[in-house]
Design an enzyme around this catalytic site. Structure first.
Site, mmCIF file in Angstrom:
data_model
loop_
_atom_site.group_PDB
_atom_site.id
_atom_site.type_symbol
_atom_site.label_atom_id
_atom_site.label_comp_id
_atom_site.label_asym_id
_atom_site.label_seq_id
_atom_site.Cartn_x
_atom_site.Cartn_y
_atom_site.Cartn_z
ATOM 1 N N ALA A 10 11.807 -5.843 37.497
ATOM 2 C CA ALA A 10 11.969 -4.579 36.787
ATOM 3 C C ALA A 10 11.330 -3.419 37.542
ATOM 4 O O ALA A 10 10.501 -3.609 38.431
ATOM 5 C CB ALA A 10 11.361 -4.684 35.384
ATOM 6 N N VAL B 206 9.152 0.133 36.634
ATOM 7 C CA VAL B 206 8.363 0.738 35.571
ATOM 8 C C VAL B 206 8.212 2.232 35.851
ATOM 9 O O VAL B 206 7.888 2.636 36.974
ATOM 10 C CB VAL B 206 6.971 0.085 35.461
ATOM 11 C CG1 VAL B 206 6.175 0.730 34.317
ATOM 12 C CG2 VAL B 206 7.106 -1.416 35.225
ATOM 13 N N ASP C 175 2.613 -15.811 32.648
ATOM 14 C CA ASP C 175 2.604 -14.958 33.847
ATOM 15 C C ASP C 175 1.309 -14.148 33.911
ATOM 16 O O ASP C 175 1.334 -12.927 34.101
ATOM 17 C CB ASP C 175 3.820 -14.036 33.854
ATOM 18 C CG ASP C 175 4.101 -13.461 35.242
ATOM 19 O OD1 ASP C 175 3.584 -14.013 36.235
ATOM 20 O OD2 ASP C 175 4.826 -12.454 35.329
#
Length: 259
Positions: free
Chosen positions: A24, A26, A131
């Protein structure tokens, strides 16, 4: 596709890009309705399909029940203008960035303890993170640490495994084989805390003594080093059963160290 500065995404105005990962991008954005700055995480379009979106929504609901000062809340997770967007409060920086600068032994242990407190609450609620790493520990003013990406991490890792991507530096051996448990989070937390104390990250096969052991014992004491050693045992049955038990051992060791 990257978003441009001052581009609008629903009620959010993009301010700047904060970071990129395999999964992703951010952004820092301004909520024009609430009048506050927030973080927007946008999974890469190539990795997001209908099944992934459904999984995100399910995991976001699971994460929403985690109410703790050391867990980063998800404000919303939804599609906005054709993008799937995860919105969270905006921190100052992540722990990985902070570790690049000098910090006192007390600061390192304060951050380690907060990480364990957030993880212990999740394990108490039967939620596994999967994670735990410095980039998922977000720092806020006055030294507050909040562990991020609960629930989201589960989907992200499954998606990245399918795409052949992903970082394995903090993942427990059994998790890499597809058999994670709370002890896997303990392993990852142990590596993060060892890195906080020594500035060095142990690597496979994780033999003891870890790199930096002399520094760990000199600056933090044998008891705290022993907590990290147990947390990062390759054989999972030798580790703490969950983060709550590791937190108790950590707090006792810290008291004995006088730090």
């Amino acid at each position: 596709m990257s978003l441009r500065r001052r581009q609008r995404l629903g009620k959010y105005r993009i301010e700047c890009r904060l970071s990129d990962s395999d999964f992703a991008t951010v952004y820092r954005a301004h909520d024009t309705i609430e009048g506050i700055d927030v973080a927007l995480k946008l999974p890469h379009a190539a990795l997001v399909d209908r099944a992934t979106l459904a999984a995100f929504r399910k995991e976001a609901r699971t994460a929403a029940r985690l109410d703790h000062p050391n867990i980063l809340t998800i404000k919303t997770a939804e599609e906005i203008d054709g993008h799937f967007v995860i919105v969270t409060p905006l921190g100052v920086e992540d722990l990985g960035t902070r570790m690049q600068r000098r910090m006192s032994a007390t600061t390192a242990l304060d951050l380690a303890e907060q990480l364990l407190q957030g993880l212990a609450e999740a394990h108490e609620q039967k939620v596994i993170h999967l994670d735990v790493k410095p980039q998922n520990a977000i720092l806020f003013p006055r030294g507050r640490l909040r562990l991020a990406d609960f629930g989201i991490a589960r989907v992200a890792l499954r998606t990245l495994v399918g795409s052949g991507s992903g970082t394995v530096g903090y993942i427990a051996p059994e998790q890499a084989l597809g058999q994670p448990s709370m002890r896997s989070d303990v392993f990852s937390a142990g590596l993060v805390i060892w890195q906080l104390m020594t500035k060095q990250l142990p690597k496979w096969p994780f033999d003891w003594p870890h790199p930096g052991v002399a520094r760990a014992r000199r600056e933090f004491g044998d008891d705290l080093a022993a907590v990290c050693r147990r947390a990062t045992e390759v054989r999972e049955h030798r580790r703490f059963a969950d983060a709550g038990r590791m937190l108790v051992a950590f707090e006792r060791a810290r008291t004995r160290s006088g730090l």
